[in-house]
Design a protein around this motif. Structure first.
Motif, short mmCIF file in Angstrom:
data_model
loop_
_atom_site.label_atom_id
_atom_site.label_comp_id
_atom_site.label_asym_id
_atom_site.label_seq_id
_atom_site.Cartn_x
_atom_site.Cartn_y
_atom_site.Cartn_z
N PHE A 189 -2.80 -11.21 28.26
CA PHE A 189 -3.49 -10.23 27.40
C PHE A 189 -5.30 -11.21 28.01
N TYR A 246 -7.61 -7.67 28.77
CA TYR A 246 -8.46 -7.21 27.75
C TYR A 246 -9.08 -5.77 27.46
N GLN A 275 -2.93 1.68 16.84
CA GLN A 275 -3.86 0.35 17.74
C GLN A 275 -3.94 0.77 19.30
N GLN A 276 -2.72 0.35 20.29
CA GLN A 276 -2.66 -0.10 21.59
C GLN A 276 -1.14 1.05 22.41
N GLN A 301 -2.73 -10.80 22.47
CA GLN A 301 -3.79 -11.81 21.70
C GLN A 301 -3.48 -12.15 20.52
N TRP A 302 -2.40 -11.30 19.49
CA TRP A 302 -1.72 -11.46 18.32
C TRP A 302 -1.20 -12.70 18.01
N VAL A 308 -8.36 -16.11 22.41
CA VAL A 308 -8.69 -14.88 22.39
C VAL A 308 -10.50 -14.50 21.75
N LEU A 350 -13.20 -12.10 22.99
CA LEU A 350 -14.37 -10.91 22.16
C LEU A 350 -15.46 -11.33 21.68
N VAL A 378 -10.07 -12.67 15.04
CA VAL A 378 -8.60 -11.58 15.75
C VAL A 378 -9.19 -10.44 15.54
N SER A 427 -10.75 -7.90 17.96
CA SER A 427 -10.15 -6.35 18.46
C SER A 427 -10.79 -5.16 17.79
N GLN A 471 -11.52 -2.50 19.65
CA GLN A 471 -11.01 -1.17 20.28
C GLN A 471 -11.83 -0.49 20.22
#
Length: 961
Positions: free
Chosen positions: A8, A12, A44-45, A166-167, A175, A179, A301, A305, A309
């Protein structure tokens, strides 16, 4: 590239693939030889699509993985899903679907570059996504699933498990640091930073000691699936996209965080998931201490995050919609100190509590002698007759003691206080004091010990001594500067660790054991011995050991109720519930006039009813005066079952016959005769099949769900008359006919107009006796009518009544005509030892006085009418509501799954009642299918209370059960 695992901190920014539907369809056909109807899902990703075949049945879910993830990582995800399924067949997990050309998993050349695509199995059912309510059973199942997956993957090894996500909460500090610098909102940045720093301090000493393993680490409300049947619990885990190696305890931490945005879920409500997890995969003590800081870090987080995002990918509606619920997760996670939650969790899983602060020095208050102790708990006499509702009641009691010569009066810490508690709250209120309250007869100096330091604060005075603080709250500036505690005002004395931070003066009972690691018992500070606080209540377990199982109690885990007042019930944690079901307490709980009458009579006489005393005569006269003139003779018994049993026996004696006609789906009691005519399958599943041959039944005259509905309900009377006439033709004319004049067991369903007139006429034409069972609906409850039969314009030969008659005292009565009563002599004489006893008679008279003097029948009409009108509006809003039954304060709200078939929503009704209990409302189901709320509160219930009930019910029907 295929062998390189994701890091990660080198990526980023993770914009999701954004392929269009047309391109996806082409890729499916070219890559997998598959034609399908495609619908995009959220992520989400990654990018996900639901695939359906020609018959619209699901084929699977196409997952287009973010291009930064390697083939090895995707293989790890598939391995984890397969391993969980093989080792736990009861847990469904998605596998790669076999297509026309083999497993549908490959790299695809797309307009956005090379992207890996997999078609994985479609898991039937639905997720818990959204912020609706989660039942305790669902919360516990989430913990079970997390533990099941954790155990299944505990020995799995894979080269790609070193991926840095990142989780992964091991990297949360990095993280968050990465951020935070890009977060534009200063308030969000400061809030997240403070929580992260606090969590980091808690974890620092133990992070290297936490066990590590491969895990799913995303078993959240979005990633579990339950079957679409009522009450089904999640049994499937999806989306293995975050599989990696991390702290094992992170599995349950992630799961807990996902619960905290749901309606009504507080940190304490998430504890059943921890207990369930621990039962399958035992937590170590260090893991318990780490758990809640990890929940909070997960919240930080998520917030940072998600916001990042959305800034990166403005069109990602999935991420955008999650922002509010992610912030709620963080707020809830931070709402209770980490040490407090650790103590709560330790208690839940059976670990010994951490030591609480103790005072080992000389008292800070000298010369107060032995204080008078004030009990402000649920059962304390101080709270009798509703005095607990008055905020100043505790101080008034203390000042009375001071005026009587006491040097000091103390209300102890850590014991729940009912005095001043709120009456209607959707959450358990803060009723446990962390501070001792003292009232002093004179201004008293604080004896600061050597080495101690006294400081004036905004709220009073504090003394710092030996790494502890004693806070004196409520001290005005005029005496604080001189180190004096003023006389005759309440001073809160709280004893805490010096590093405890702010400890609330009152906390909810669920958190009280946790707060005791930060705040100790202040009793020794004022020279008193430590309080004896017992947090364990085994009353229910003892009850279940000694009382027959068939004698059930409400709710699986009921509160322990030890006080009532008007329409309220109070448990031992001093939580006040609104009682919307208790027609036994007809005129309200703990009515002073009833208590006074009982107290006075018990000091005079209480004996069997064969003696001559005035009360029984006066009571019989008063009951008869409420009825038509011909109903002039009274029998007294002790219960509704006895009353209906005796009514049946009276009918048999009066006619010399044995056959009785009764309405189906009714409940009349548990004695032999009353049970014989009871045909409710809710009370006895074999009710109809086990009736004795002298009982004959007619259809339940239910115009909503019976055999005749709406306008056709007039046919019920015709059908019943036919049954009665057929018995006469067969040479077995009935001795009597019994039914409720308002169908109470079904939830207060009105009989069709004219029903009783026609049926009573048929019975009498054959020489039989008519019986009106008024046990539930009589005595003013219907509002417009004192007796249920009045609504029908028909007068029975016999009336049986109980419940409301005694306001909680066991009193029943049978009222009939003199000539019918006299015929009972043919069977000997009648005698009930305590039926109509002096005590029962004076209580019965008091109940009638209260109904009349307090206008309770009118209250039933007015407040009940308002309640029904609000329920009708509720029915228009929520499709689960079939109809609203009843009149006055005997109402029924019927729940159905389908308005055409009227399929009863039985499981839903039970769950709704359980949810209402959490919101502070006592409610229970009724009816043969247990799908009707039986709404029959004490007759004194207020408009404010019924509005609270409807609002709570609306919340349940809106947010779930």
């Amino acid at each position: 590239m295929a062998d390189t695992v994701f890091d990660f901190f080198e990526h980023y920014e993770l914009p999701t693939p954004t392929l269009g539907i047309d391109e996806v369809c082409e890729l499916l056909q070219e890559g997998f030889g598959l034609r399908a109807r495609v619908t995009e899902l959220g992520s989400q990703q990654d990018q996900n699509f639901l695939l359906r075949g020609e018959n619209d049945s699901p084929i699977g879910v196409l997952k287009l993985s973010n291009p930064v993830f390697s083939e090895a990582e995707i293989a790890l995800q598939d391995l984890a899903a397969t391993t969980v399924a093989e080792r736990n067949p009861g847990t469904r997990t998605p596998r790669v679907v076999q297509g026309p050309r083999g497993p549908m998993s490959m790299w695809l050349n797309t307009s956005q570059g090379r992207i890996h695509g997999r078609v994985i199995e479609y898991m039937a059912g639905s997720t818990l996504m959204g912020s609706g309510y989660l039942s305790p059973a669902t919360v516990a199942r989430m913990g079970e699933l997390a533990a099941t997956v954790s155990v299944a993957l505990s020995d799995v090894r894979h080269p790609a498990s070193s991926r840095v996500l990142q989780w992964d909460l091991r990297h949360a500090d990095r993280v968050i640091g990465a951020l935070l610098s890009d977060e534009p909102d200063l308030d969000v940045r400061e809030f997240c930073s403070a929580i992260a720093e606090s969590a980091g301090r808690q974890l620092q000493p133990i992070r290297s000691l936490l066990p590590v393993q491969i895990g799913h680490f995303d078993i959240t409300d979005d990633n579990v699936i339950a079957a679409s049947t009522p009450g089904a619990l999640p049994d499937a885990v999806i989306d293995f996209g975050d599989v990696a190696e991390s702290w094992a305890v992170s599995e349950i931490a992630v799961t807990l965080s996902s619960l905290l945005h749901h309606d009504g879920v507080t940190p304490a409500d998430a504890v059943p998931a921890v207990r369930a997890f621990h039962a399958i995969r035992p937590l170590g003590e260090i893991e318990v201490d780490a758990l809640w800081p990890l929940v909070a870090l997960r919240g930080v987080v998520l917030v940072l995050s998600g916001r990042a995002q959305v800034r990166l990918d403005a069109d990602n509606s999935y991420a955008d919609e999650a922002l509010d619920r992610e912030f709620r997760i963080l707020e809830h996670a931070a709402s209770v100190p980490f040490e407090v939650m650790a103590q709560v969790i330790r208690r839940a899983v059976g670990f010994a509590p951490r030591a609480q602060p103790t005072w080992n020095m000389a008292p800070l208050l000298g010369g107060v002698g032995t204080p008078v102790i004030l009990d402000a708990g649920t059962t304390a006499p101080l709270n009798d007759e509703g005095r607990w509702l008055h905020q100043g009641a505790l101080t008034d009691a203390a000042l009375t003691e001071l005026d009587g010569g006491a040097a000091a009066v103390v209300a102890p810490a850590w014991t729940p206080r009912l005095t001043g508690a709120p009456a209607r709250t959707p959450d358990a209120p803060a009723t446990v004091p962390t501070a001792l309250t003292v009232w002093l007869a004179r201004d008293t100096p604080i004896d600061v010990p050597p080495g101690g330091r006294l400081t004036c604060t905004e709220s009073g005075v504090s003394v710092l001594v030996d790494q502890h603080i004693v806070n004196f709250t409520g001290v005005p500036d005029s005496t604080a500067q001189r180190g004096l505690l003023p006389a005759r005002i309440p001073i809160e004395i709280q004893f805490t660790r010096a590093d405890a931070g702010t400890v609330p003066l009152r906390v909810a009972a669920a958190y009280a054991p946790g707060w005791r690691c930060l705040a100790g018992d202040p009793a020794p500070v004022v020279g008193m011995p430590p309080s004896d606080v017992d947090d364990v209540d085994d009353t229910l377990a003892r009850r279940e050991r000694v009382i027959a199982e068939v004698q059930e109690h409400y709710y699986a885990q009921p509160p322990r109720i030890e006080r009532g007042w008007r329409e309220y019930l109070v448990d031992t944690d001093a939580r006040v519930y609104l009682d919307m079901v208790n027609n036994v307490a007809s005129v309200g709980h703990a009515h002073p006039k009833i208590a006074e009458a009982a107290h006075r009579q018990l000091r005079l006489l209480n004996t069997n009813s064969r003696f001559n005393y005035a009360a029984i005569t006066a009571f019989a006269e008063r009951i008869a005066a409420t009825l038509p003139d011909e109903l002039d003779t009274v029998f007294f018994v002790n219960s509704g079952s006895e009353a209906t049993d005796l009514a049946i026996r009276v009918a048999m004696a009066a006619t010399g016959r044995r056959d009785i006609v009764a309405m189906r789906e009714a409940y009349h009691g548990w004695t032999y005769a009353s049970d014989a005519v009871s045909t409710s399958i809710a009370d006895n599943p074999n009710a109809l099949a086990t009736r004795p041959d002298w009982v004959h039944t007619v259809d339940a005259a239910n115009s909503y769900r019976g055999v005749h509905r709406g306008p056709d309900a007039t046919r019920y009377a015709t059908d019943a008359v036919r049954v009665i006439d057929d018995l006469g033709v067969a040479g077995t004319p009935p001795a009597g006919f019994i039914c409720e004049p308002y169908f109470g067991n079904a939830g207060g369903v009105a009989l069709p107009d004219g029903y009783l007139k026609q049926v009573y006429a048929a019975v009498r034409r054959h020489g039989g006796v008519t019986i009106s069972d008024e046990v539930q609906v009589g005595y003013g409850r219907l509002g417009d009518w004192f007796w249920g039969f009045e609504q029908q314009g028909a007068v029975p030969d016999v009336v049986a009544v109980a419940k409301s008659v005694g306001g909680g005292q066991p009193i029943g009565a049978v009222i009939t005509r003199r000539e019918i009563a006299d015929r009972y002599r043919s069977g000997g004489y009648f005698f009930s030892s305590t039926g109509g006893s002096p005590l029962s008679s004076v209580i019965g008279l008091a109940v009638l006085d209260i109904i009349e003097q307090d206008g309770l029948q009118e209250n039933a009409r007015v407040v009940g009418g308002h309640l029904k009108s609000r329920l009708v509006v509720l029915a228009e809003k929520h499709s689960i509501v079939g109809t609203v039954h009843g009149s006055g304060l005997y109402l029924g709200l019927e729940f159905v799954r389908d308005h055409a078939t009227l399929e009863p929503a039985t499981e839903e009704t039970h769950a709704i009642c359980d949810r209402l209990l959490e919101l502070g409302v006592i409610m229970q189901p009724t009816g043969d299918y247990q799908n009707v709320l039986k709404i029959k509160p004490p007759l004194c219930v207020s408009r404010v209370s019924v509005d609270y009930f409807v609002d709570a019910l609306d919340r349940v029907l809106t947010t779930g059960w």
